[in-house]
Every structure is written in structure tokens, then in C-alpha cells.
Write an enzyme that holds these catalytic residues in place. Structure first.
Site, PDB file in Angstrom:
ATOM      1  N   TYR A   1      36.386  33.958  51.209  1.00 43.85           N
ATOM      2  CA  TYR A   1      37.789  34.211  51.563  1.00 43.85           C
ATOM      3  C   TYR A   1      38.024  35.604  52.129  1.00 43.85           C
ATOM      4  O   TYR A   1      39.181  35.983  52.352  1.00 43.85           O
ATOM      5  CB  TYR A   1      38.698  34.093  50.335  1.00 43.85           C
ATOM      6  CG  TYR A   1      38.477  32.895  49.462  1.00 43.85           C
ATOM      7  CD1 TYR A   1      38.768  31.605  49.911  1.00 43.85           C
ATOM      8  CD2 TYR A   1      37.994  33.039  48.160  1.00 43.85           C
ATOM      9  CE1 TYR A   1      38.584  30.510  49.092  1.00 43.85           C
ATOM     10  CE2 TYR A   1      37.808  31.940  47.329  1.00 43.85           C
ATOM     11  CZ  TYR A   1      38.102  30.680  47.806  1.00 43.85           C
ATOM     12  OH  TYR A   1      37.921  29.605  46.998  1.00 43.85           O
TER      13      TYR A   1
ATOM     14  N   TYR B   1      37.709  32.521  38.987  1.00 46.77           N
ATOM     15  CA  TYR B   1      37.045  31.968  40.179  1.00 46.77           C
ATOM     16  C   TYR B   1      35.754  32.713  40.540  1.00 46.77           C
ATOM     17  O   TYR B   1      35.371  32.737  41.712  1.00 46.77           O
ATOM     18  CB  TYR B   1      38.017  31.935  41.372  1.00 46.77           C
ATOM     19  CG  TYR B   1      39.255  31.108  41.090  1.00 46.77           C
ATOM     20  CD1 TYR B   1      39.163  29.729  40.886  1.00 46.77           C
ATOM     21  CD2 TYR B   1      40.514  31.699  40.994  1.00 46.77           C
ATOM     22  CE1 TYR B   1      40.293  28.972  40.609  1.00 46.77           C
ATOM     23  CE2 TYR B   1      41.649  30.946  40.710  1.00 46.77           C
ATOM     24  CZ  TYR B   1      41.528  29.578  40.520  1.00 46.77           C
ATOM     25  OH  TYR B   1      42.643  28.824  40.236  1.00 46.77           O
TER      26      TYR B   1
ATOM     27  N   CYS C   1      19.230  35.811  49.928  1.00 49.03           N
ATOM     28  CA  CYS C   1      18.498  35.923  51.186  1.00 49.03           C
ATOM     29  C   CYS C   1      19.379  35.658  52.398  1.00 49.03           C
ATOM     30  O   CYS C   1      19.047  34.831  53.236  1.00 49.03           O
ATOM     31  CB  CYS C   1      17.336  34.947  51.163  1.00 49.03           C
ATOM     32  SG  CYS C   1      17.889  33.278  50.911  1.00 49.03           S
ATOM     33  N   GLU C   2      20.518  36.311  52.453  1.00 48.02           N
ATOM     34  CA  GLU C   2      21.297  36.240  53.690  1.00 48.02           C
ATOM     35  C   GLU C   2      22.191  37.463  53.843  1.00 48.02           C
ATOM     36  O   GLU C   2      22.622  38.051  52.846  1.00 48.02           O
ATOM     37  CB  GLU C   2      22.104  34.952  53.808  1.00 48.02           C
ATOM     38  CG  GLU C   2      22.878  34.517  52.615  1.00 48.02           C
ATOM     39  CD  GLU C   2      23.447  33.125  52.846  1.00 48.02           C
ATOM     40  OE1 GLU C   2      24.397  33.018  53.623  1.00 48.02           O
ATOM     41  OE2 GLU C   2      22.926  32.162  52.255  1.00 48.02           O
TER      42      GLU C   2
ATOM     43  N   ARG D   1      33.514  34.871  46.395  1.00 49.61           N
ATOM     44  CA  ARG D   1      34.861  35.018  46.949  1.00 49.61           C
ATOM     45  C   ARG D   1      34.939  35.952  48.155  1.00 49.61           C
ATOM     46  O   ARG D   1      35.748  35.760  49.045  1.00 49.61           O
ATOM     47  CB  ARG D   1      35.843  35.433  45.856  1.00 49.61           C
ATOM     48  CG  ARG D   1      35.950  34.378  44.738  1.00 49.61           C
ATOM     49  CD  ARG D   1      37.158  34.592  43.831  1.00 49.61           C
ATOM     50  NE  ARG D   1      38.401  34.404  44.559  1.00 49.61           N
ATOM     51  CZ  ARG D   1      39.133  35.357  45.090  1.00 49.61           C
ATOM     52  NH1 ARG D   1      38.747  36.616  44.965  1.00 49.61           N
ATOM     53  NH2 ARG D   1      40.228  35.086  45.750  1.00 49.61           N
TER      54      ARG D   1
ATOM     55  N   PRO E   1      49.311  28.474  35.522  1.00 53.57           N
ATOM     56  CA  PRO E   1      48.650  29.690  36.008  1.00 53.57           C
ATOM     57  C   PRO E   1      47.164  29.716  35.663  1.00 53.57           C
ATOM     58  O   PRO E   1      46.758  29.298  34.575  1.00 53.57           O
ATOM     59  CB  PRO E   1      49.375  30.792  35.235  1.00 53.57           C
ATOM     60  CG  PRO E   1      49.782  30.139  33.949  1.00 53.57           C
ATOM     61  CD  PRO E   1      50.098  28.716  34.307  1.00 53.57           C
ATOM     62  N   GLY E   2      46.367  30.183  36.608  1.00 56.29           N
ATOM     63  CA  GLY E   2      44.941  30.373  36.354  1.00 56.29           C
ATOM     64  C   GLY E   2      44.586  31.831  36.580  1.00 56.29           C
ATOM     65  O   GLY E   2      44.390  32.608  35.650  1.00 56.29           O
ATOM     66  N   ARG E   3      44.585  32.215  37.876  1.00 56.75           N
ATOM     67  CA  ARG E   3      44.183  33.568  38.258  1.00 56.75           C
ATOM     68  C   ARG E   3      44.986  34.656  37.526  1.00 56.75           C
ATOM     69  O   ARG E   3      44.408  35.638  37.045  1.00 56.75           O
ATOM     70  CB  ARG E   3      44.398  33.722  39.767  1.00 56.75           C
ATOM     71  CG  ARG E   3      43.827  34.991  40.353  1.00 56.75           C
ATOM     72  CD  ARG E   3      44.326  35.204  41.786  1.00 56.75           C
ATOM     73  NE  ARG E   3      44.300  34.016  42.590  1.00 56.75           N
ATOM     74  CZ  ARG E   3      43.279  33.628  43.374  1.00 56.75           C
ATOM     75  NH1 ARG E   3      42.222  34.394  43.483  1.00 56.75           N
ATOM     76  NH2 ARG E   3      43.340  32.499  44.059  1.00 56.75           N
TER      77      ARG E   3
HETATM   78  N1  LLP Z   1      47.284  23.957  39.510  1.00 57.60           N
HETATM   79  C1  LLP Z   1      46.615  23.318  40.472  1.00 57.60           C
HETATM   80  C2  LLP Z   1      46.891  21.915  40.740  1.00 57.60           C
HETATM   81  C3  LLP Z   1      45.649  24.004  41.232  1.00 57.60           C
HETATM   82  O1  LLP Z   1      44.992  23.357  42.188  1.00 57.60           O
HETATM   83  C4  LLP Z   1      45.391  25.360  40.955  1.00 57.60           C
HETATM   84  C5  LLP Z   1      44.393  26.104  41.722  1.00 57.60           C
HETATM   85  C6  LLP Z   1      46.109  25.987  39.926  1.00 57.60           C
HETATM   86  C7  LLP Z   1      47.056  25.255  39.231  1.00 57.60           C
HETATM   87  C8  LLP Z   1      45.893  27.423  39.536  1.00 57.60           C
HETATM   88  O2  LLP Z   1      46.199  28.287  40.566  1.00 57.60           O
HETATM   89  P1  LLP Z   1      46.160  29.864  40.328  1.00 57.60           P
HETATM   90  O3  LLP Z   1      47.285  30.206  39.372  1.00 57.60           O
HETATM   91  O4  LLP Z   1      44.841  30.204  39.738  1.00 57.60           O
HETATM   92  O5  LLP Z   1      46.359  30.428  41.667  1.00 57.60           O
HETATM   93  N2  LLP Z   1      38.879  29.381  44.446  1.00 57.60           N
HETATM   94  C9  LLP Z   1      40.072  30.007  44.956  1.00 57.60           C
HETATM   95  C10 LLP Z   1      41.315  29.520  44.258  1.00 57.60           C
HETATM   96  C11 LLP Z   1      41.478  28.037  44.315  1.00 57.60           C
HETATM   97  C12 LLP Z   1      42.668  27.564  43.557  1.00 57.60           C
HETATM   98  C13 LLP Z   1      42.611  26.097  43.365  1.00 57.60           C
HETATM   99  N3  LLP Z   1      43.706  25.555  42.660  1.00 57.60           N
HETATM  100  C14 LLP Z   1      39.918  31.508  44.862  1.00 57.60           C
HETATM  101  O6  LLP Z   1      38.915  31.967  44.338  1.00 57.60           O
HETATM  102  O7  LLP Z   1      40.784  32.255  45.300  1.00 57.60           O
END
Ligand code: LLP
Length: 452
Positions: free
Chosen positions: A354, A410, A381-382, A350, A311-313
Site C-alpha cells: 500500500y 495487519y 530476495c527482491e 504493508r 474497529p480493527g486497526r
Molecule cells: N469490518 C469489515 C467488514 C472489514 O472488512 C474490516 C477490514 C474491518 C471491519 C476493520 O477495519 P479497520 O477498522 O481495521 O480499518 N490489510 C489492510 C486493511 C484491510 C482491511 C480489511 N477490512 C491494511 O493493512 O491496511
């Protein structure tokens, strides 16, 4: 850019900070009308540190990591919570991960460098990337990383030869494309057959990679990895992944005697950026995934592998807020009101990229109803430099501090120096104290790479 379109009929929602609590850091509270996070006044912090500024609730991050660990506590063969550093990384964050007994996913040599600089145990690092360079692979092997998630045959061959050269045996996962499309923005879907990531199941690439990995010296195949995308609300695609992957693992066992120690399900669990968003909880995610793993392994008579999730987000996003100072307010009669702040697409790309949606509050009047509709724009500037289209907000005036919720993931990690904008600082707050974990860039930093 349809997603940036303005709705002239939108009415202010008259919500206050209390209503927005589900979108805010756990420790966010209102004292005398003003926002506090981690016991620290956001207005005072903005005055002291300057804006734009990212503020992160350390407690919130820890709680999310603990929720993951405890929700999966009875996963059949153990759990590894691998935080995805691409969401946000700094040495202080790596320290926190170590304290919370979590692992770290790095997606580049740079992220690995930061982790190692923090003294993070390389054995607890999982290395990702769809096109790792020879240098990145060599650095990973030399550091002794726990797992390299191999994405292509070229990489597998290269990794093998480098490991042999270094006299190492590198534990690896293979990234598999299960042919499953998650319902999310197409830029962050990764599990479909038409994806640059990993080895396809349907076209036989995954099987070929498994067989090749077993033949090669210098690599030890520990398991398979799947990541189907990001900001995913429905748990059905995860169920489906486990079904498909258990089938593939059974096939490999039956036809080739291959058995895996680990299975890495990737990340992707979504969060609520707005009150209408209804993501699944960490607890539901864990329950569904653990059950699906157990059931599908049982159906095929497979020993249950150790589960890893990345998990990241869902760990970092809601922990963070971004603070800006309002500069000018342009009321275009019969058109819309533009509120310009001292940041924008350089610190949060973002919205533009997106069509992401955010909620915001005026930090000093957070308990007043949001009674104006404004479009919050940056200083770049956009015209596409928009943070929130048609935001409900306490009618802002120049000098007000605007607090944008849900910006812990992110945003800093995708920030740029567009227009030579120094990137903002990141401050961790906890128990009434604030500590800068990434200082604000200076003009001199902008010249650090400039060679005459
Ligand atoms: N594992 C892998 C292999 C990944 O590519 C990613 C995210 C994660 C884990 C973590 O995913 P999460 O739990 O954060 O959804 N920039 C985009 C999100 C790109 C995610 C890329 N990979 C945004 O701001 O929404």
C-alpha cells in the site's frame, strides 16, 4: 513502484522517542536512553526472544476498546464493539476481548476456529467474508454464531438450506454497498458501487436481498451492515452512510413493513502512522456517528436500531511495535544507505502493498536525535522488500535493535513464509511482564505441511 521512490534531498528530522509518543504504545517510555513498553525493556526482550519480534502493549489494546465502549455509551439504542480479528487475532486476544465485554468479527473459518478454541462465546461472533464456503457457513451455524453477514444471493440461499438442514435459525445481516467512496487507498475501499463486497443499493440488489431473506426459512434478518473501507480519516463518509442507510431503512419500512433491530457500521477509523497523519479520534467518530444515527432515524420516524461498530486497526495498530536486529549497513555514496534487518516483507507487507509509511527508533538510543536518513530493507530476495524508505533514524550499526512503530494491525495477520521465513513470535507486555501469545515458528513448522 513510485511510493518506494527515494528522495535524495530528505534531511533527518532529529526527533527522539518523546516526539514520536503520539505514534507509540501508551506505555512506551525511555529509561536510560532505552525503550520500554509495558514496563519491559525492548532490547532485553529482543535478546531473550530473538528478532524479528512483534510486541504488543496489552494496556493499549484494553484502553482503545474501553474508549470505544465509553465513547458510544450514550448511543441511542446501545452499542456493540465488534473487534475485527483480521487486524490481529490469537487466543489471548480473544480472552482479552471477552474480559473487555467486546464482540468479535471473524472473516474466515480459520478465524472462527481460533475464537472457538479460545472459548470465545460464539453468540458474540459476527461472521464476515465475501465468498464464504459451504463448509465455513456450516461451521458458523453449528457453532451458533451471533450473526452471519451475508454477502450475496447465492450465500443467502445456501445459508438458508444449511440452517434448515441443521434445524437452526441463523440471525443474519445483509452487507450493503452504499455507493460511497471513502478517501483511502483503493485496495481498502469497499463502499463504492464497483466493489466485490455486498449488495448494491443503486442497482436494486439490496432490496432484492432483503425481500428474499424475509421469505427464506432458516434465516432471520436482524439488520443491515455497511463497511466503506479502512484507514479513513474524514468522518464525512460515515455521516453520509447513515443518511443513505436511514433512507433505505425508511423505504423498506414504508413499502414492505421491514424493521431492523441492529445496524452495523463496520470499521475503518484510521490511525496516525506518521506525525503528519491526522485521523479522527474515537470520541469524535462516536459523537458524529451517534448524532447522525439519531438525527437520520428521527427524520424518517424510525426506531433507532442498536449500533455495532467493527474497529480493527484503531484498536491494535499503535499497540504494537516490531523489533528487528540490524545486519548489514550498505552506504552507497551519493545514492543512499541501506540498512538490512532480519525480517521484511514476510512480516510486514504493508509498505510494498500500500505504500504504507512507518516511523522507527533504535531501541537502545531512543532519546538521541534521529540524525541519519536510511532505507530499512528486509532479508528477502527482491528489491521491493522495503520496510521504510528514507527513514529518519539514530545512525544504526550492525547489532542495533530497530523498533518500528504502528505494527500491531495487519502485520502478523498478513505475514507469510516467503523464502521459508518462519513467522515471528508475538509477545504481550503488561506491568513489567512479557508473555508469548504466538510463539516463533521453527524450521520444523515449515515442514509441518510438507508431505513426501
Ligand atoms: N469490518 C469489515 C467488514 C472489514 O472488512 C474490516 C477490514 C474491518 C471491519 C476493520 O477495519 P479497520 O477498522 O481495521 O480499518 N490489510 C489492510 C486493511 C484491510 C482491511 C480489511 N477490512 C491494511 O493493512 O491496511
Amino acid at each position: 513502484m513510485a511510493h518506494l521512490a527515494h528522495d535524495p534531498h530528505k534531511r533527518p528530522d532529529r526527533l527522539t522517542a518523546a516526539d514520536l509518543a503520539p505514534l507509540a504504545p501508551l506505555t512506551m517510555e525511555v529509561r536510560d536512553g532505552a525503550l520500554f513498553v509495558g514496563g519491559v525493556s525492548l532490547v532485553e526482550l529482543a535478546q531473550r526472544e530473538g528478532t524479528a519480534l512483534y510486541v504488543m502493549d496489552e494496556e493499549h489494546i484494553r484502553v482503545q476498546l474501553r474508549r470505544y465502549r465509553s465513547a458510544f455509551a450514550d448511543a441511542p439504542s446501545g452499542i456493540g464493539v465488534v473487534y475485527a480479528g483480521k487486524a490481529f487475532i490469537a487466543r489471548a486476544l480473544c480472552d482479552l476481548l471477552a474480559e473487555e465485554d467486546c464482540l468479535l468479527d471473524v472473516s474466515s473459518g480459520g478465524e472462527l476456529f481460533v475464537a472457538l478454541a479460545a472459548g470465545f462465546d460464539p453468540g458474540r461472533v459476527v461472521v464476515h467474508g465475501n465468498n464464504k464456503t459451504p463448509r465455513e457457513l456450516a461451521e458458523a451455524i453449528e457453532a451458533g454464531v451471533g450473526r452471519v453477514v451475508v454477502d450475496s444471493l447465492e450465500e443467502l440461499e445456501l445459508l438458508s438450506s444449511l440452517a434448515v438442514k441443521f434445524g437452526a435459525v441463523q440471525p443474519v445481516f445483509l452487507r450493503i454497498k452504499p455507493g460511497i467512496v471513502a478517501d483511502t487507498h483503493e485496495y481498502v475501499q469497499t463502499g463504492a458501487e464497483d466493489s466485490k463486497f455486498g449488495f448494491g443499493l443503486a442497482d436494486g440488489a439490496a432490496l432484492e436481498a432483503v425481500l428474499r431473506a424475509r421469505e427464506l426459512a432458516g434465516v432471520q434478518l436482524k439488520g443491515l451492515h455497511v463497511h466503506i473501507g479502512s484507514q479513513i480519516f474524514s468522518l464525512d463518509p460515515y455521516r453520509r452512510v447513515l443518511e443513505v442507510m436511514a433512507g433505505f431503512m425508511a423505504e423498506l419500512r414504508d413499502a414492505h413493513g421491514v424493521v431492523f433491530e441492529d445496524f452495523d457500521l463496520g470499521g475503518g477509523l484510521g490511525i496516525a502512522y506518521g506525525l503528519d497523519d491526522a485521523p479522527s479520534s474515537i470520541e469524535d467518530f462516536a459523537r458524529v456517528v451517534s448524532e447522525a444515527l439519531r438525527e437520520n432515524c428521527a427524520a424518517h420516524g424510525l426506531a433507532v436500531p442498536r449500533l455495532l461498530v467493527e474497529p480493527g486497526r484503531s484498536v491494535a495498530a499503535v499497540a504494537g511495535v516490531a523489533l528487528y536486529t540490524v545486519g548489514c549497513v550498505k552506504v552507497l555514496e551519493g545514492v543512499r544507505t541501506y540498512v538490512a534487518v532480519d525480517g521484511g516483507m514476510s512480516d510486514n507487507i504493508r509498505t510494498v502493498l500500500y505504500g504504507a509509511h512507518y516511523e522507527a527508533l533504535v531501541a537502545s538510543r531512543a532519546d538521541e536525535p534521529r540524525d541519519a536518513i536510511v532505507t530499512i530493507v528486509g532479508k528477502h530476495c527482491e528489491s521491493g522488500d522495503v520496510l521504510i524508505v528514507d527513514a529518519s533514524l539514530q545512525a544504526p550499526t550492525p547489532g542495533d535493535i530497530v523498533c518500528v512503530l504502528g505494527t500491531g494491525a495487519y502485520c502478523r495477520s498478513m505475514a507469510s513464509n516467503y523464502n521459508m521465513q518462519p513467522r515471528p513470535a508475538v509477545v504481550f507486555v503488561r506491568d513489567g511482564t512479557a508473555r508469548t501469545v504466538l510463539r516463533r515458528e521453527t524450521y520444523s513448522d515449515l515442514l509441518a505441511c510438507d508431505v513426501l
